[in-house]
Motif scaffolding. Structure first.
Motif, PDB file in Angstrom:
ATOM      1  N   GLU A   1       0.657  -1.577  -0.044  1.00  0.00           N
ATOM      2  CA  GLU A   1      -0.221  -0.222   0.208  1.00  0.00           C
ATOM      3  C   GLU A   1       0.981   1.008   0.148  1.00  0.00           C
ATOM      4  O   GLU A   1       1.835   1.615   0.864  1.00  0.00           O
ATOM      5  CB  GLU A   1      -0.996   0.025   1.465  1.00  0.00           C
ATOM      6  CG  GLU A   1      -2.046  -1.521   1.228  1.00  0.00           C
ATOM      7  CD  GLU A   1      -2.888  -1.010   3.212  1.00  0.00           C
ATOM      8  OE1 GLU A   1      -3.729  -2.065   2.714  1.00  0.00           O
ATOM      9  OE2 GLU A   1      -2.095  -0.718   3.457  1.00  0.00           O
ATOM     10  N   GLN A   2       0.689   1.943  -0.717  1.00  0.00           N
ATOM     11  CA  GLN A   2       2.171   3.354  -1.140  1.00  0.00           C
ATOM     12  C   GLN A   2       0.341   4.443  -1.198  1.00  0.00           C
ATOM     13  O   GLN A   2       0.496   4.898  -1.662  1.00  0.00           O
ATOM     14  CB  GLN A   2       2.221   3.288  -2.485  1.00  0.00           C
ATOM     15  CG  GLN A   2       3.112   2.030  -2.306  1.00  0.00           C
ATOM     16  CD  GLN A   2       4.004   1.313  -3.645  1.00  0.00           C
ATOM     17  OE1 GLN A   2       4.103   1.956  -4.364  1.00  0.00           O
ATOM     18  NE2 GLN A   2       4.678   0.491  -3.541  1.00  0.00           N
TER      19      GLN A   2
ATOM     20  N   LEU B   1      -0.308   6.523   5.006  1.00  0.00           N
ATOM     21  CA  LEU B   1      -0.062   5.241   5.241  1.00  0.00           C
ATOM     22  C   LEU B   1       1.010   4.869   3.921  1.00  0.00           C
ATOM     23  O   LEU B   1       0.708   5.305   2.685  1.00  0.00           O
ATOM     24  CB  LEU B   1      -1.014   4.275   5.237  1.00  0.00           C
ATOM     25  CG  LEU B   1      -1.761   4.214   5.981  1.00  0.00           C
ATOM     26  CD1 LEU B   1      -3.339   3.362   6.010  1.00  0.00           C
ATOM     27  CD2 LEU B   1      -1.632   3.204   6.920  1.00  0.00           C
ATOM     28  N   ASN B   2       2.053   3.866   3.974  1.00  0.00           N
ATOM     29  CA  ASN B   2       2.823   2.813   2.989  1.00  0.00           C
ATOM     30  C   ASN B   2       3.195   1.646   3.793  1.00  0.00           C
ATOM     31  O   ASN B   2       3.658   2.004   5.443  1.00  0.00           O
ATOM     32  CB  ASN B   2       4.491   4.134   3.335  1.00  0.00           C
ATOM     33  CG  ASN B   2       4.132   5.088   2.199  1.00  0.00           C
ATOM     34  OD1 ASN B   2       3.755   5.096   0.995  1.00  0.00           O
ATOM     35  ND2 ASN B   2       4.104   6.559   2.852  1.00  0.00           N
ATOM     36  N   ARG B   3       2.672   1.159   3.466  1.00  0.00           N
ATOM     37  CA  ARG B   3       2.941  -0.807   4.076  1.00  0.00           C
ATOM     38  C   ARG B   3       3.064  -2.351   2.734  1.00  0.00           C
ATOM     39  O   ARG B   3       2.360  -1.710   2.392  1.00  0.00           O
ATOM     40  CB  ARG B   3       1.639  -1.177   5.012  1.00  0.00           C
ATOM     41  CG  ARG B   3       1.804  -2.141   5.356  1.00  0.00           C
ATOM     42  CD  ARG B   3       0.050  -1.645   6.808  1.00  0.00           C
ATOM     43  NE  ARG B   3       0.066  -1.391   7.360  1.00  0.00           N
ATOM     44  CZ  ARG B   3      -0.809  -0.725   7.533  1.00  0.00           C
ATOM     45  NH1 ARG B   3      -2.197  -0.876   6.185  1.00  0.00           N
ATOM     46  NH2 ARG B   3      -1.314   0.100   8.494  1.00  0.00           N
TER      47      ARG B   3
ATOM     48  N   GLY C   1       6.155  -0.845   7.429  1.00  0.00           N
ATOM     49  CA  GLY C   1       5.657   0.251   6.872  1.00  0.00           C
ATOM     50  C   GLY C   1       5.289   0.875   8.049  1.00  0.00           C
ATOM     51  O   GLY C   1       5.491   0.684   9.082  1.00  0.00           O
ATOM     52  N   ASP C   2       5.179   2.561   7.824  1.00  0.00           N
ATOM     53  CA  ASP C   2       4.639   3.242   9.140  1.00  0.00           C
ATOM     54  C   ASP C   2       3.580   2.833   9.684  1.00  0.00           C
ATOM     55  O   ASP C   2       2.443   3.024   9.892  1.00  0.00           O
ATOM     56  CB  ASP C   2       4.036   4.725   8.697  1.00  0.00           C
ATOM     57  CG  ASP C   2       4.634   5.357   7.169  1.00  0.00           C
ATOM     58  OD1 ASP C   2       6.343   4.728   6.880  1.00  0.00           O
ATOM     59  OD2 ASP C   2       4.181   5.480   6.316  1.00  0.00           O
TER      60      ASP C   2
ATOM     61  N   VAL D   1      -1.775   0.558  -4.557  1.00  0.00           N
ATOM     62  CA  VAL D   1      -2.263  -0.482  -4.500  1.00  0.00           C
ATOM     63  C   VAL D   1      -1.535  -1.426  -5.134  1.00  0.00           C
ATOM     64  O   VAL D   1      -1.968  -1.646  -6.026  1.00  0.00           O
ATOM     65  CB  VAL D   1      -3.124  -1.533  -3.953  1.00  0.00           C
ATOM     66  CG1 VAL D   1      -3.373  -2.934  -2.798  1.00  0.00           C
ATOM     67  CG2 VAL D   1      -4.131  -0.284  -2.709  1.00  0.00           C
ATOM     68  N   VAL D   2      -0.093  -2.759  -4.398  1.00  0.00           N
ATOM     69  CA  VAL D   2       0.082  -3.485  -5.889  1.00  0.00           C
ATOM     70  C   VAL D   2       0.247  -5.115  -5.228  1.00  0.00           C
ATOM     71  O   VAL D   2       0.212  -5.054  -3.713  1.00  0.00           O
ATOM     72  CB  VAL D   2       1.643  -2.928  -6.027  1.00  0.00           C
ATOM     73  CG1 VAL D   2       2.657  -4.290  -6.622  1.00  0.00           C
ATOM     74  CG2 VAL D   2       1.687  -1.837  -6.467  1.00  0.00           C
ATOM     75  N   ALA D   3      -0.656  -5.768  -5.815  1.00  0.00           N
ATOM     76  CA  ALA D   3       0.020  -7.196  -5.461  1.00  0.00           C
ATOM     77  C   ALA D   3       0.512  -7.680  -6.179  1.00  0.00           C
ATOM     78  O   ALA D   3       0.245  -7.677  -8.120  1.00  0.00           O
ATOM     79  CB  ALA D   3      -1.561  -8.068  -6.200  1.00  0.00           C
TER      80      ALA D   3
END
Length: 510
Positions: A240-241, A246-248, A269-270, A333-335
């Protein structure tokens, strides 16, 4: 002269008839007993619980379910169960929804998840158990459907029949993205069987009828992996960017060193840290992986917890602490699935998302569930009249002339469901322009005809399509909850349709 012999009654025949009659009577009594005390069948008429329970006009698919009427005789209803109950604002109707809020709780919807205030007033996410979460995953993408053209990336990543080939060598890493920025949102059609999905899309029109606005980071990646000899590393990743707060990144990483393989589940992440292990953000275990052999793999991220499975080894579930902050709607969001050191083959890849509840209130608004009441939500959060919006409407009128009067005047009053101008089957009141009248259904389901046009209704102060919170006499007022005594039973199973011209739907309900 011989006398005619009189027919003598034969003993066994009346006995058998009596037994047959008694058996039939017992069967009828048992059927009645089952219906009224144990199990009863219901039909799903609306889309409010889709895709879990289908009531789709667009697809012509309507589930029939069995309800366990004894479920709540010995225990209280439990969170996440699907229950049938009398609708408090029209007690002649039975509704089916999912139990989300319990008596005495204070809740909020934040970023698609449900949060509860603790005794100190702090918000904590409500986590769905892993065993139940399968009922909430909604398919976004599946490899067998070849929906994502970005899988055709040339020689290093390409299709070979129904398999995807990642041609990595040496220190290079090759990976494939599942879905894209637009698909990893809360689109209305996610989770439907393919045949139903197309009908739902056609019915929605374009573009998504205003839905699909929110980025979704609660995802599941699953499929099978075959690693080539000499492989060094393989991974599943959910990232999650967010340009905001949020960055996770959640990773399932499989490594091969000196012939030994290890699986590692981690989060970074944060503000994200595993609960109970303040210095750790990962869990590792050895795993046996043989090159050339197909292995199952899964990575789950939902409700601030992570879980993984690879080669017969499970890691987690691992709950983590994170700020109660929603993803920005423009978040990336990246998968991703990748490999390095040697090539790999992929088959049966699938990407699913979790339920994403939509709030109907301003951010930060608490939902306070009264004692002995429950907060019920539909699974089709984008198209469900439920505890987020239920309201009552009180009408004052003259009992002699049947004329509608201004709120708080007159000697008679009617109270019923508030669905002004909804345009659906539950619209209340219904206006009859040619008669300059309205038909209002009260709490008991009885209809009343009052003299008033739609314009007069608005001018008298009953108007506004949205319920008000002021609780004033005659105003539409939020009345969101279901008293415990209104519950009829727990939804048990879908028993129809069986696939004859419709999708096969026989299954237990969770």
């Amino acid at each position: 002269m011989s006398k005619k012999k009189q027919a003598q009654p034969q003993g066994p025949l009346p006995s058998k008839l009596r037994e047959l009659v008694e058996s039939l009577a017992m069967a009828v009594l048992m059927a009645i007993g089952l219906k009224y005390f144990l199990v009863e069948a219901y039909s799903i008429p609306s889309p409010s619980m889709q895709p879990t329970l289908l009531g789709s006009n667009a697809a012509g698919a309507y589930d029939r379910i069995l309800v366990n009427k004894a479920a709540y005789l010995l225990r209280a209803p439990q969170r996440w169960e699907i229950a049938v109950f009398r609708y408090p604002h029209n007690r002649s109707q039975n509704y089916v929804k999912r139990i989300v809020g319990l008596p005495g709780e204070t809740l909020q919807i934040i970023g698609g998840d449900i949060y509860r205030r603790d005794a100190e007033g702090k918000l904590a996410i409500l986590r769905k158990p892993k065993g139940l979460q399968d009922a909430f995953w909604r398919r976004i993408w599946h490899q067998d459907l070849r929906e994502d053209p970005r899988a055709d990336l040339g020689r290093s990543v390409h299709w070979d029949g129904d398999e995807i080939v990642l041609a990595a060598t040496g220190s290079t890493t090759k990976s494939i993205l599942l879905g894209n920025r637009e698909s990893l949102r809360d689109h209305y059609w996610h989770g439907y069987p393919p045949s139903i999905e197309e009908a739902v899309k056609r019915d929605l029109g374009s573009p998504d009828n205003g839905y699909g606005r929110h980025s979704v980071g609660d995802l599941r990646i699953s499929g099978e992996l075959q690693l080539s000899s000499g492989w060094k590393r393989a991974f599943l990743r959910i990232a999650e960017q967010d340009s905001g707060q949020l960055n996770r990144e959640i990773d399932l990483e499989i490594t091969n060193k000196a012939g030994k393989s290890f699986a590692r589940l981690s989060i970074s992440g944060d503000g994200s840290r595993l609960e109970g292990e303040p210095t750790s953000r990962h869990q590792s275990q050895p795993v046996e992986i043989e090159a050339g052999t197909w292995i199952d793999m899964e990575l789950w991220h939902w409700d601030d917890q992570i879980w993984a499975h690879v080669g017969g080894v499970e890691l987690g579930p691992l709950p983590y602490s994170a700020p109660a902050v929603p993803l920005n709607d423009e978040a990336q969001v990246v998968a991703r699935v990748g490999v390095s050191g040697a090539g790999a083959r992929l088959r049966g890849l699938q990407l699913d998302r979790d339920q994403y509840y939509l709030a109907r209130e301003a951010a930060g608004t608490d939902i306070k569930v009264p004692a002995h009441n429950y907060w019920m939500l539909g699974d089709n959060t984008q198209n469900s009249a439920d505890g987020r919006s239920w309201a009552t409407l009180s009408l004052s009128y003259d009992p002699k002339t049947k004329k509608l009067l201004r709120p708080g005047t007159g000697s008679a009053r009617l109270v019923g469901n508030a669905r002004v101008g909804s345009g659906d089957a539950d619209e209340n009141p219904v206006f009859v322009p040619e008669a300059q009248a309205l038909v209002f259904t009260d709490l008991q389901g009885e209809e009343h005809v009052l003299k008033a046009s739609y314009n007069e209704f608005l001018q008298m102060g009953y108007g506004g399509l949205q319920p008000r919170n002021d609780g004033g006499e005659g105003a539409q007022r939020y009345d969101r909850f279901v008293p415990e005594q209104y519950f009829l039973g727990r939804a048990l199973a879908i028993f129809w349709p069986l696939g004859l011209g419709s999708p096969f739907r026989l299954s237990l309900i969770r």
